[in-house]
Structures are given as structure tokens and as C-alpha cells.
Design a protein around this motif. Structure first.
Motif, PDB file in Angstrom:
ATOM      1  N   PRO A  64       0.798  -1.234   0.000  1.00 35.35           N
ATOM      2  CA  PRO A  64       0.000   0.000   0.000  1.00 35.35           C
ATOM      3  C   PRO A  64       0.830   1.283   0.000  1.00 35.35           C
ATOM      4  O   PRO A  64       0.521   2.219  -0.746  1.00 35.35           O
ATOM      5  CB  PRO A  64      -0.847  -0.126   1.264  1.00 35.35           C
ATOM      6  N   ASN A  65       1.895   1.333   0.790  1.00 40.93           N
ATOM      7  CA  ASN A  65       2.718   2.556   0.825  1.00 40.93           C
ATOM      8  C   ASN A  65       3.459   2.773  -0.493  1.00 40.93           C
ATOM      9  O   ASN A  65       3.615   3.903  -0.949  1.00 40.93           O
ATOM     10  CB  ASN A  65       3.682   2.545   2.016  1.00 40.93           C
ATOM     11  N   GLU A  68       0.820   4.092  -2.983  1.00 34.45           N
ATOM     12  CA  GLU A  68       0.478   5.495  -2.745  1.00 34.45           C
ATOM     13  C   GLU A  68       1.576   6.429  -3.250  1.00 34.45           C
ATOM     14  O   GLU A  68       1.291   7.466  -3.838  1.00 34.45           O
ATOM     15  CB  GLU A  68       0.195   5.736  -1.264  1.00 34.45           C
ATOM     16  N   GLN A  69       2.819   6.050  -3.034  1.00 35.10           N
ATOM     17  CA  GLN A  69       3.939   6.865  -3.522  1.00 35.10           C
ATOM     18  C   GLN A  69       3.957   6.897  -5.049  1.00 35.10           C
ATOM     19  O   GLN A  69       4.147   7.949  -5.659  1.00 35.10           O
ATOM     20  CB  GLN A  69       5.275   6.343  -2.982  1.00 35.10           C
ATOM     21  N   LEU A  71       1.433   6.466  -7.087  1.00 34.76           N
ATOM     22  CA  LEU A  71       0.308   7.275  -7.561  1.00 34.76           C
ATOM     23  C   LEU A  71       0.554   8.760  -7.338  1.00 34.76           C
ATOM     24  O   LEU A  71       0.222   9.585  -8.194  1.00 34.76           O
ATOM     25  CB  LEU A  71      -0.988   6.842  -6.880  1.00 34.76           C
ATOM     26  N   LYS A  72       1.156   9.097  -6.204  1.00 31.26           N
ATOM     27  CA  LYS A  72       1.443  10.502  -5.908  1.00 31.26           C
ATOM     28  C   LYS A  72       2.339  11.098  -6.995  1.00 31.26           C
ATOM     29  O   LYS A  72       2.065  12.175  -7.521  1.00 31.26           O
ATOM     30  CB  LYS A  72       2.106  10.621  -4.535  1.00 31.26           C
ATOM     31  N   ARG A  83      -9.569   8.156  -9.032  1.00 29.71           N
ATOM     32  CA  ARG A  83      -9.023   7.208  -8.056  1.00 29.71           C
ATOM     33  C   ARG A  83      -9.981   6.052  -7.787  1.00 29.71           C
ATOM     34  O   ARG A  83      -9.564   4.906  -7.650  1.00 29.71           O
ATOM     35  CB  ARG A  83      -8.669   7.938  -6.755  1.00 29.71           C
ATOM     36  N   ASP A  87      -8.992   2.188  -8.316  1.00 27.94           N
ATOM     37  CA  ASP A  87      -9.073   1.188  -7.250  1.00 27.94           C
ATOM     38  C   ASP A  87      -9.913  -0.014  -7.680  1.00 27.94           C
ATOM     39  O   ASP A  87      -9.569  -1.160  -7.375  1.00 27.94           O
ATOM     40  CB  ASP A  87      -9.635   1.806  -5.967  1.00 27.94           C
TER      41      ASP A  87
END
Length: 170
Positions: A64-65, A68-69, A71-72, A83, A87
Motif C-alpha cells: 500500500p505505501n 500510494e507513492q 500514484l502521488k 481514483r 481502485d
């Protein structure tokens, strides 16, 4: 490569091995279609991470982390990134065991990608078949089955457990 050659022989389409490298996807290996109408992929080619089935599969199995990075970095400045739809695609890819994209990276091309699990049941790689939509779309379910079998075989050769790919959270 032997698994890629086998899939290429069965399908007569372009087969690629891909990995997430930095904030992009990189093509690590290619077995070209024998057809004159073909998808062009080159070893070492870098592709934006938001485009294509191979990218979706790689992101579907990220921690997950990490996701998120990724995608950021890849959605910064992108106004139309949905989003919720993303997902849903990720969940679908994990549940089905493959992702499919139709014309998202190159109009007229369809790709089907499957995860390659390592001994730690992580997904550092994915295998993808890409070709003209006129040839892939009518056979998409048959080709997805071929690709999933190849993904399981290659994963098993890398030492992945037989349960790899089973998402207990879904």
C-alpha cells in the motif's frame, strides 16, 4: 525466456516481461510476434506507470505505501485521474488474476498482463501479451487463460508458493 517463447509459439503475439523501475514500468525482455502487424516493444523501453495492463498488474500487487507513492508521483498535475475507478481496476486485476487494457497506451492495441510471483510471493515482474485489438479482442478470454497458466508456471519456477495470487483480503 523459455516461458515467453512458449506463449509466443501458442499465441503468435508479442510477449513482454515488465518490471516497475523507479516511477515507471520498464520492458525487460521481448519476444516479437511473427506477424507483420504487431505491437512494437523494445527491451529497456520505459512506459508511464498509469498506462496499460502491465502497469495495472504491477501496481495491483504493490505494498500500500509503495502504491500510494507511485500514484502521488504519477498523478501529480493530472486533472482527470479517477481514483475510485483505478481502485476498482486494481481489485478486479487481483481477483481475476490478470488485467486487460484496450487502446489505453496505443490506440488499436490490446494487452493482457499477469503477475509473476517470486519466492517471497511479491510481484516484481509481470508477463504481458500485446497485439492488434482485431486479433486479441475476439480471443481475450482464451489468451487470458494461456497467460495465467504461463504466469503460474514461471512463478513456480521462481519458487513462489502454490497459493500465490490468492488474495485473502478480497
Amino acid at each position: 525466456r523459455p516461458g515467453m517463447l512458449e506463449v509466443n509459439e501458442q499465441t503468435k503475439e508479442t510477449i513482454t516481461l515488465n518490471a516497475a523501475v523507479g516511477n515507471e514500468r520498464m520492458v525487460l525482455e521481448v519476444v516479437d510476434s511473427p506477424s507483420p502487424l504487431m505491437s512494437m516493444a523494445r527491451m529497456g523501453q520505459h512506459i508511464p506507470m498509469l498506462l496499460g495492463a502491465a502497469s495495472r498488474v504491477l501496481m495491483a500487487y504493490m505494498e500500500p505505501n509503495e502504491l500510494e507513492q507511485m500514484l502521488k508521483v504519477n498523478t501529480s498535475g493530472v486533472d482527470n485521474f479517477d481514483r475510485a475507478a483505478f481502485d476498482r481496476e486494481i481489485v478486479r486485476a487481483r481477483r481475476q488474476g490478470y488485467a486487460i487494457s484496450r487502446g489505453t497506451r496505443v490506440p488499436g492495441l490490446t494487452a493482457i498482463a499477469v503477475p509473476i510471483f517470486d519466492i517471497n510471493n511479491r510481484v516484481p515482474y509481470c508477463l504481458a501479451i500485446t497485439g492488434p485489438s482485431v486479433r486479441i479482442d475476439p480471443r481475450d478470454l482464451e489468451l487470458a487463460d494461456i497467460m495465467m497458466a504461463a504466469g503460474r508456471d514461471i512463478s513456480n519456477r521462481l519458487g513462489a508458493s502454490p497459493e500465490h495470487g490468492v488474495d485473502m483480503k478480497l
